[in-house]
Write a protein that holds these residues in place. Structure first.
Motif, mmCIF file in Angstrom:
data_model
loop_
_atom_site.group_PDB
_atom_site.id
_atom_site.type_symbol
_atom_site.label_atom_id
_atom_site.label_comp_id
_atom_site.label_asym_id
_atom_site.label_seq_id
_atom_site.Cartn_x
_atom_site.Cartn_y
_atom_site.Cartn_z
ATOM 1 N N THR A 52 -12.626 38.358 11.997
ATOM 2 C CA THR A 52 -13.417 38.768 10.822
ATOM 3 C C THR A 52 -13.509 40.573 10.817
ATOM 4 O O THR A 52 -14.260 41.148 10.049
ATOM 5 N N GLY A 53 -13.079 41.147 11.780
ATOM 6 C CA GLY A 53 -13.245 42.318 12.084
ATOM 7 C C GLY A 53 -14.642 43.025 11.837
ATOM 8 O O GLY A 53 -15.461 42.447 12.542
ATOM 9 N N THR A 54 -14.971 44.296 11.039
ATOM 10 C CA THR A 54 -16.158 44.787 10.823
ATOM 11 C C THR A 54 -17.115 44.156 9.931
ATOM 12 O O THR A 54 -18.221 44.521 9.939
ATOM 13 N N LEU A 55 -16.433 43.026 9.210
ATOM 14 C CA LEU A 55 -17.344 42.396 8.211
ATOM 15 C C LEU A 55 -18.577 41.424 8.817
ATOM 16 O O LEU A 55 -18.251 40.571 9.777
ATOM 17 N N PRO A 56 -19.837 42.032 8.455
ATOM 18 C CA PRO A 56 -20.895 41.277 9.050
ATOM 19 C C PRO A 56 -21.346 39.887 8.448
ATOM 20 O O PRO A 56 -20.936 39.653 7.387
ATOM 21 N N GLY A 57 -21.884 39.007 9.408
ATOM 22 C CA GLY A 57 -22.461 37.796 8.839
ATOM 23 C C GLY A 57 -21.510 36.633 8.477
ATOM 24 O O GLY A 57 -21.985 35.835 7.705
ATOM 25 N N VAL A 58 -20.405 36.634 8.799
ATOM 26 C CA VAL A 58 -19.355 36.022 8.398
ATOM 27 C C VAL A 58 -19.533 34.451 9.210
ATOM 28 O O VAL A 58 -19.511 34.339 10.284
ATOM 29 N N PRO A 59 -19.778 33.406 8.338
ATOM 30 C CA PRO A 59 -20.113 32.276 9.068
ATOM 31 C C PRO A 59 -18.616 31.359 9.719
ATOM 32 O O PRO A 59 -17.633 31.965 9.122
ATOM 33 N N SER A 60 -18.784 30.391 10.601
ATOM 34 C CA SER A 60 -17.641 29.921 10.819
ATOM 35 C C SER A 60 -17.052 29.055 9.651
ATOM 36 O O SER A 60 -17.842 28.677 8.538
ATOM 37 N N ALA A 61 -16.087 28.584 9.754
ATOM 38 C CA ALA A 61 -15.269 27.712 8.688
ATOM 39 C C ALA A 61 -15.836 26.363 8.373
ATOM 40 O O ALA A 61 -16.069 25.985 7.422
ATOM 41 N N GLU A 62 -16.415 25.951 9.698
ATOM 42 C CA GLU A 62 -17.083 24.495 9.396
ATOM 43 C C GLU A 62 -18.538 24.763 8.602
ATOM 44 O O GLU A 62 -18.759 24.067 7.753
ATOM 45 N N GLN A 63 -19.231 26.049 9.074
ATOM 46 C CA GLN A 63 -20.380 26.115 8.360
ATOM 47 C C GLN A 63 -20.230 26.728 6.879
ATOM 48 O O GLN A 63 -20.859 26.071 5.716
ATOM 49 N N ALA A 64 -19.027 27.318 6.513
ATOM 50 C CA ALA A 64 -18.948 27.791 5.287
ATOM 51 C C ALA A 64 -18.431 26.418 4.299
ATOM 52 O O ALA A 64 -19.097 26.567 3.100
ATOM 53 N N GLY A 65 -17.875 25.652 4.869
ATOM 54 C CA GLY A 65 -17.504 24.249 4.405
ATOM 55 C C GLY A 65 -18.890 23.510 3.847
ATOM 56 O O GLY A 65 -18.847 22.909 2.836
ATOM 57 N N THR A 66 -19.702 23.511 4.888
ATOM 58 C CA THR A 66 -20.903 23.048 4.576
ATOM 59 C C THR A 66 -21.915 23.764 3.337
ATOM 60 O O THR A 66 -22.524 23.099 2.566
ATOM 61 N N GLU A 67 -21.709 24.932 3.533
ATOM 62 C CA GLU A 67 -22.483 25.698 2.431
ATOM 63 C C GLU A 67 -21.850 25.449 1.080
ATOM 64 O O GLU A 67 -22.249 25.373 -0.009
ATOM 65 N N LEU A 68 -20.348 25.586 0.955
ATOM 66 C CA LEU A 68 -19.729 25.316 -0.297
ATOM 67 C C LEU A 68 -19.999 23.810 -0.865
ATOM 68 O O LEU A 68 -20.288 23.920 -2.110
ATOM 69 N N ALA A 69 -20.180 22.968 -0.020
ATOM 70 C CA ALA A 69 -20.633 21.625 -0.475
ATOM 71 C C ALA A 69 -22.033 21.619 -0.987
ATOM 72 O O ALA A 69 -22.204 20.903 -2.178
ATOM 73 N N GLY A 70 -22.743 22.429 -0.753
ATOM 74 C CA GLY A 70 -24.234 22.526 -1.488
ATOM 75 C C GLY A 70 -24.319 23.738 -2.545
ATOM 76 O O GLY A 70 -25.542 23.645 -3.064
ATOM 77 N N LEU A 71 -23.325 24.246 -2.786
ATOM 78 C CA LEU A 71 -23.431 25.174 -4.043
ATOM 79 C C LEU A 71 -23.382 24.320 -5.417
ATOM 80 O O LEU A 71 -22.696 23.476 -5.366
ATOM 81 N N LYS A 72 -24.201 25.130 -6.386
ATOM 82 C CA LYS A 72 -24.066 24.317 -7.402
ATOM 83 C C LYS A 72 -23.009 24.685 -8.142
ATOM 84 O O LYS A 72 -22.512 25.644 -8.280
ATOM 85 N N VAL A 73 -22.471 23.619 -8.995
ATOM 86 C CA VAL A 73 -21.043 23.764 -9.430
ATOM 87 C C VAL A 73 -21.444 23.784 -11.195
ATOM 88 O O VAL A 73 -22.192 22.911 -11.439
ATOM 89 N N ALA A 74 -21.125 24.981 -11.807
ATOM 90 C CA ALA A 74 -21.396 25.416 -13.207
ATOM 91 C C ALA A 74 -20.489 26.039 -13.946
ATOM 92 O O ALA A 74 -19.858 26.706 -13.078
#
Length: 237
Positions: A52-74
Motif C-alpha cells: 500500500t506504500g504511503t497510503l494510510p488506512g488501507v484495509p485488508s482485502a478480506e475486510q474490504a470485501g466485508t465492507e463492500l458487502a455492507g455498502l448501500k447499492v443505489a
C-alpha cells in the motif's frame, strides 16, 4: 545487545507517538463519525496483496470485501447544485503547509520544502501509471473517491464542514500524489469506468476506494460494486 534492542524499540515508539501528536490538526479533522472509525491498516501483504506504500488506512482485502458487502447499492444521484467550491480544499494544516503539500511530503522521497512549505525537490512515483517525477508541478493530488462521485452518492446532503473534511482527509486512504495525466484521465469516474493503468495497483485501489465509501457511508452503483469485487479478486492472483 538484548537491552540495547529493547531500549531502541521503546525509544522509536516514543518518537513515533510524539511525531503523530505534533501533526494533529483540529480545525480540519474528519467529522466525528468518520474520525471515530479507526482505519484498518493492512499488516504486510497477505494473500498476494499489493504494497500500500504511503497510503494510510488501507484495509485488508478480506475486510474490504466485508465492507463492500455492507455498502448501500443505489443509482447515481443528481449533480444538481454540485460545485467543487462546496468541498473546500486545500485546507491549512499548520506550519504554512496546506493539505496538498502534506501529501507531497508523505508520498515523496527526499522531499525538501521552501519557507512557504512548497516542495522544491524530491522524487515521486505515480502508482497509477508507474511513472517517476522529480518536479512537484507534474503531480496532482487525487481524491480516491472524486468529489463529484461523492456528491452523487451521498455528499450532497452533508454539511459544508463535512465536505471540507472529506476533501482534506489525511487519515483515511482518500488522498494520493499521482501524475497529473492519470488524475485527469480518471476525472470523476468510478472504478467501473476507470481503473489505474498499472494493473498491479488494482488491489490497493479497490481496497482504498471501498474503505473511503464505507467510512463516509456513501453508496455504490451495481456496476461499481461488481467491478470492485473483480478488482479485489486480483489481491490473491
Amino acid at each position: 545487545m538484548g537491552r540495547q534492542k529493547l531500549w531502541w524499540g521503546r525509544g522509536l515508539a516514543a518518537v513515533t507517538m510524539l511525531a503523530l501528536a505534533g501533526c494533529t490538526v483540529t480545525n480540519d479533522a474528519v467529522d466525528s463519525k468518520a474520525s471515530d472509525a479507526a482505519p484498518s491498516v493492512s499488516a504486510g501483504a497477505p494473500g498476494g496483496e499489493a504494497d500500500t506504500g504511503t497510503l494510510p488506512g488501507v484495509p485488508s482485502a478480506e475486510q474490504a470485501g466485508t465492507e463492500l458487502a455492507g455498502l448501500k447499492v443505489a443509482p447515481h444521484g443528481s449533480m444538481a447544485g454540485y460545485s467543487r467550491a462546496k468541498f473546500p480544499h486545500w485546507a491549512q494544516q499548520g506550519e504554512k503547509c496546506d493539505t496538498r503539500e502534506k501529501v507531497l511530503e508523505r508520498d515523496g522521497t527526499n522531499v525538501t520544502r521552501d519557507a512557504e512549505c512548497r516542495a522544491v525537490s524530491g522524487s515521486w512515483v505515480s502508482v497509477y501509471d508507474d511513472k517517476t517525477f522529480t518536479s512537484a508541478s507534474d503531480l496532482d493530488i487525487d481524491h480516491m473517491v472524486p468529489l463529484a462521485n461523492a456528491w452523487r452518492s451521498g455528499a450532497a446532503g452533508w454539511t459544508q464542514e463535512k465536505r471540507k473534511a472529506f476533501a482534506n482527509d489525511l487519515t483515511h486512504p482518500q488522498l494520493l500524489a499521482v501524475s497529473a495525466a492519470s488524475n485527469r484521465s480518471k476525472g470523476d469516474q468510478g472504478p467501473d469506468e476507470w481503473q489505474p493503468p498499472s494493473k498491479p495497483y488494482w488491489c490497493t485501489y479497490a481496497r482504498a476506494w471501498v474503505s473511503v465509501k464505507a467510512t463516509y457511508e456513501l453508496s455504490v452503483t451495481a456496476a461499481e460494486k461488481n467491478t470492485l469485487t473483480d478488482m479485489l479478486g486480483t489481491c490473491s492472483s
